[in-house]
Design a protein around this motif. Sequence first.
Motif, PDB file in Angstrom:
ATOM      1  N   PRO A 147      43.690  -1.934 -10.160  1.00  0.00           N
ATOM      2  CA  PRO A 147      42.708  -0.953 -10.650  1.00  0.00           C
ATOM      3  C   PRO A 147      43.389   0.353 -11.044  1.00  0.00           C
ATOM      4  O   PRO A 147      44.530   0.602 -10.640  1.00  0.00           O
ATOM      5  CB  PRO A 147      41.786  -0.723  -9.448  1.00  0.00           C
ATOM      6  N   ALA A 168      45.358  11.699  -4.160  1.00  0.00           N
ATOM      7  CA  ALA A 168      46.146  12.826  -4.661  1.00  0.00           C
ATOM      8  C   ALA A 168      45.212  13.946  -5.103  1.00  0.00           C
ATOM      9  O   ALA A 168      45.431  15.125  -4.822  1.00  0.00           O
ATOM     10  CB  ALA A 168      47.017  12.376  -5.824  1.00  0.00           C
ATOM     11  N   VAL A 176      56.310   6.379  -3.292  1.00  0.00           N
ATOM     12  CA  VAL A 176      55.112   5.567  -3.476  1.00  0.00           C
ATOM     13  C   VAL A 176      54.656   5.115  -2.100  1.00  0.00           C
ATOM     14  O   VAL A 176      55.356   4.369  -1.421  1.00  0.00           O
ATOM     15  CB  VAL A 176      55.402   4.336  -4.356  1.00  0.00           C
ATOM     16  N   ALA A 177      53.490   5.606  -1.712  1.00  0.00           N
ATOM     17  CA  ALA A 177      53.005   5.279  -0.369  1.00  0.00           C
ATOM     18  C   ALA A 177      52.400   3.888  -0.362  1.00  0.00           C
ATOM     19  O   ALA A 177      51.848   3.438  -1.364  1.00  0.00           O
ATOM     20  CB  ALA A 177      51.971   6.311   0.067  1.00  0.00           C
ATOM     21  N   GLY A 203      44.716   4.064 -11.218  1.00  0.00           N
ATOM     22  CA  GLY A 203      45.058   5.060 -10.209  1.00  0.00           C
ATOM     23  C   GLY A 203      45.702   4.512  -8.952  1.00  0.00           C
ATOM     24  O   GLY A 203      45.861   5.226  -7.969  1.00  0.00           O
ATOM     25  N   THR A 218      51.954   2.987 -12.784  1.00  0.00           N
ATOM     26  CA  THR A 218      52.930   3.764 -13.542  1.00  0.00           C
ATOM     27  C   THR A 218      53.984   4.336 -12.600  1.00  0.00           C
ATOM     28  O   THR A 218      55.181   4.317 -12.887  1.00  0.00           O
ATOM     29  CB  THR A 218      52.214   4.899 -14.288  1.00  0.00           C
ATOM     30  N   GLY A 230      45.060   5.667  -4.975  1.00  0.00           N
ATOM     31  CA  GLY A 230      46.103   6.662  -4.744  1.00  0.00           C
ATOM     32  C   GLY A 230      45.842   7.935  -5.525  1.00  0.00           C
ATOM     33  O   GLY A 230      46.018   9.045  -5.015  1.00  0.00           O
ATOM     34  N   ALA A 231      45.383   7.759  -6.780  1.00  0.00           N
ATOM     35  CA  ALA A 231      45.125   8.929  -7.615  1.00  0.00           C
ATOM     36  C   ALA A 231      43.972   9.754  -7.042  1.00  0.00           C
ATOM     37  O   ALA A 231      44.007  10.985  -7.072  1.00  0.00           O
ATOM     38  CB  ALA A 231      44.809   8.496  -9.032  1.00  0.00           C
ATOM     39  N   THR A 276      49.500   7.700   1.774  1.00  0.00           N
ATOM     40  CA  THR A 276      49.352   8.405   0.499  1.00  0.00           C
ATOM     41  C   THR A 276      48.995   9.869   0.743  1.00  0.00           C
ATOM     42  O   THR A 276      49.533  10.773   0.098  1.00  0.00           O
ATOM     43  CB  THR A 276      48.271   7.735  -0.359  1.00  0.00           C
ATOM     44  N   HIS A 287      51.038  13.273  -0.317  1.00  0.00           N
ATOM     45  CA  HIS A 287      50.466  14.333  -1.154  1.00  0.00           C
ATOM     46  C   HIS A 287      50.148  15.620  -0.407  1.00  0.00           C
ATOM     47  O   HIS A 287      49.736  16.599  -1.031  1.00  0.00           O
ATOM     48  CB  HIS A 287      49.240  13.816  -1.897  1.00  0.00           C
TER      49      HIS A 287
HETATM   50  P1  ADP Z   1      47.968   3.792 -12.482  1.00  0.00           P
HETATM   51  O1  ADP Z   1      49.109   3.746 -13.426  1.00  0.00           O
HETATM   52  O2  ADP Z   1      47.904   2.601 -11.579  1.00  0.00           O
HETATM   53  O3  ADP Z   1      46.649   4.061 -13.117  1.00  0.00           O
HETATM   54  P2  ADP Z   1      49.358   6.070 -11.582  1.00  0.00           P
HETATM   55  O4  ADP Z   1      50.652   5.489 -11.211  1.00  0.00           O
HETATM   56  O5  ADP Z   1      49.291   6.731 -12.891  1.00  0.00           O
HETATM   57  O6  ADP Z   1      48.214   5.003 -11.490  1.00  0.00           O
HETATM   58  O7  ADP Z   1      48.907   7.073 -10.444  1.00  0.00           O
HETATM   59  C1  ADP Z   1      48.362   8.310 -10.724  1.00  0.00           C
HETATM   60  C2  ADP Z   1      48.729   9.300  -9.654  1.00  0.00           C
HETATM   61  O8  ADP Z   1      48.132   8.932  -8.418  1.00  0.00           O
HETATM   62  C3  ADP Z   1      50.208   9.344  -9.392  1.00  0.00           C
HETATM   63  O9  ADP Z   1      50.819  10.251 -10.236  1.00  0.00           O
HETATM   64  C4  ADP Z   1      50.268   9.777  -7.943  1.00  0.00           C
HETATM   65  O10 ADP Z   1      50.172  11.175  -7.835  1.00  0.00           O
HETATM   66  C5  ADP Z   1      49.030   9.188  -7.354  1.00  0.00           C
HETATM   67  N1  ADP Z   1      49.296   7.917  -6.670  1.00  0.00           N
HETATM   68  C6  ADP Z   1      48.769   6.720  -6.986  1.00  0.00           C
HETATM   69  N2  ADP Z   1      49.187   5.777  -6.153  1.00  0.00           N
HETATM   70  C7  ADP Z   1      50.017   6.370  -5.282  1.00  0.00           C
HETATM   71  C8  ADP Z   1      50.778   5.903  -4.166  1.00  0.00           C
HETATM   72  N3  ADP Z   1      50.760   4.629  -3.780  1.00  0.00           N
HETATM   73  N4  ADP Z   1      51.521   6.800  -3.509  1.00  0.00           N
HETATM   74  C9  ADP Z   1      51.556   8.086  -3.886  1.00  0.00           C
HETATM   75  N5  ADP Z   1      50.859   8.582  -4.923  1.00  0.00           N
HETATM   76  C10 ADP Z   1      50.088   7.744  -5.615  1.00  0.00           C
END
Ligand code: ADP
Length: 668
Positions: free
Chosen positions: A252, A421, A213-214, A254, A258, A417-418, A389, A393
């Motif tokens: 927010p 990615a 997790v970046a 992404g 999770t 982050g999403a 991030t 990725h």
């Molecule tokens: P959320 O649950 O907050 O909506 P997710 O955890 O489902 O977001 O993130 C979706 C995708 O975005 C992850 O599977 C990952 O590939 C990417 N991502 C999001 N935040 C990060 C982060 N901080 N570092 C690396 N990848 C991230």
Amino acid sequence: MFPPNNSTPPQPPGDQNNKQPNGNGGGLPPKSPFSGVPRWSWLILLGVLLLWSVFRVPDMVNSFSQDAPIDVPYSFFYSQVATGNVGEVVLQEQSATGAFRSATTFPPDGSELLQQGVQQQTSTTFTTTLLPVDDPALTTALRENNVTVTAQTIEPNQLLIFLLNWGPLLLIFGLIIWQTRRAQRQMGGVFGFGRTQAREYNTERPQIKFADVAGQQTAKSELAEIVDFLKEPEKYIALGARIPRGVLLIGPPGTGKTLLARAVAGEANVAFFSISASEFVEMFVGVGASRVRDLFAKAKAAAPSIVFIDEIDAVGRQRGAGLGGGNDEREQTLNQMLSEMDGFDQNESVIVMAATNRPDVLDPALLRPGRFDRQVTVALPDRSGREDTLKVHTRGKPLGDDVSLVELSKATIGFSGADLANLANEAALTAARHNRKRIVMNDFLDAFDRIVLGNQSPPLSNLQERRVVAYHEAGHAMVAALTPHADPVLKVTIVPRGQALGVTAMLPNDDRRNYPRNYLLAQMMVMLGGRASEEVMLDDITTGASDDLRRVTGMARRMVSQFGMSDAIGPLNFGEDERQPFLGYSLSQSRSYSEETAAQIDNEVRRIVDDLYERTKTLLSQNRDKLEALTQELLTNEVVTRTKVMEIAGEAANQSQLPADIFENAGA
Ligand code: ADP
Ligand code: ZN
Ligand code: MG
């Protein structure tokens, strides 16, 4: 016709609606369309086919054989008997079959029937339909001509009769049984309650670690304690420390909520039970609650463990609010969740984690101590967070020498982050499309455009329309270039993107959380720039500005009634929050101010927008030549970048008056 840009940083498209599965919730295995049909119904089908063939096939075979009986009318049959051509006949109740003494043709030569197109047939046998009344003449003729007469009664087919009597009843029974079975399956079984064959939640031992997790340093350090507790619960229990039961991740979409929850489980090496709260809500009454019970029972059995409830706002909304249906179920589920959390033994090392992007709508009971009392904010990444991030990725992706993640992280303000990615993945796809061995910077820029501006749509074929769009977009861009405090232009294009006919993309200031009045006013002028340009440069105005106008009006209203930015109304908040959790809630709420105030607010909103619009028009009229130059540039090149826009704006860039004085002569 305007970029995603408001008082909030741009939300790249495809972000909010994008509920990533993230391995949550067990999907049902793919079903064959016939799997719900019991086997015995196939037997029935087979039986029907068999019967049909027994009855029909001999007829069909007959009709193909050489000497098929011809079907003749009664009158012809009678005449043949009378002329002595009939040797034998078998009489049944309604029909007769028989044999001629010599091959006979029907219809006979010269008959009218031939002209009507009836085919002549020749045979030694025939069938006919008898008259519905007794014909004594026939009996006489038969006797006189020595015809062998056989009478036959119809032997009713026993099986057929049985089927006729019982078939419909059996069919109805079958249908009822089938339906009940299906309903049971959907409800998860009347007797099995939450325990269906289908997995309704995921169990795993995630392998991912905090290193995956970046950024998100703050969130990680808050969660480190949880990890430690899950690793060595005895240490905390011995000290009598009360460890938080629930951790709520707020941020927010992404931003990696999770991902973080799974990383906690990965770091602590414990079981991870996850379920998406929205899945509870879809279920029948009572099943959501029993699923919660089931989930917690499993988690306790596997302790130490983590229960992760994604999108908890779907069940955790304030109780007693909302319109009708579905709320009962939500309340029961929520109550069950709360009582499960209360029921935890102090020594039980089960941690409940939940994620939401709407903490404002959560039921206060969820946030009480002993429940989700630990709240961790997961924010959009800052510049270095974005760089990290991107590093995560692009790990394992071959990058060209010209790729600068630092530059990309500067340009991707507001990306989650999403999104990042997604950017990295789209860039890789673009490179593959061009058969490159490495991903070059241009691939990233392509992907960036697609994410920020939307997918390219076919170019406008109507030249007049294209010209209007060019003036409209040039208006936005020119106002942005000329107005101090406005976000700088990133790119202007008249290539349609997604639903928009043209786009002016802005690059907002990084990390802005608090918006000065000057900035909001400048942004509103930029939004009005499109319509103003149409009015200044063209004969007529178009519908293209409707979205711009909606946003300007909304912003003006919020400035007046929520941000207390209008001197005429004063520093008051009338709480007409547009982010009303849901319809029912706002319906049940009565307006908390007088008609008079409402009228005042309306007037003030109107004054602000009118005033800003006049200013924008004046600004553009004074810079007609620059606006025209930018429009021509757009018409020839379709895309104009920041450098070119600033070059055209020249000396005048950011020189115009600050819009803030709009409030100084208020009421004048
Ligand atoms: P959320 O649950 O907050 O909506 P997710 O955890 O489902 O977001 O993130 C979706 C995708 O975005 C992850 O599977 C990952 O590939 C990417 N991502 C999001 N935040 C990060 C982060 N901080 N570092 C690396 N990848 C991230
Ligand atoms: Zn516009
Ligand atoms: Mg998520």
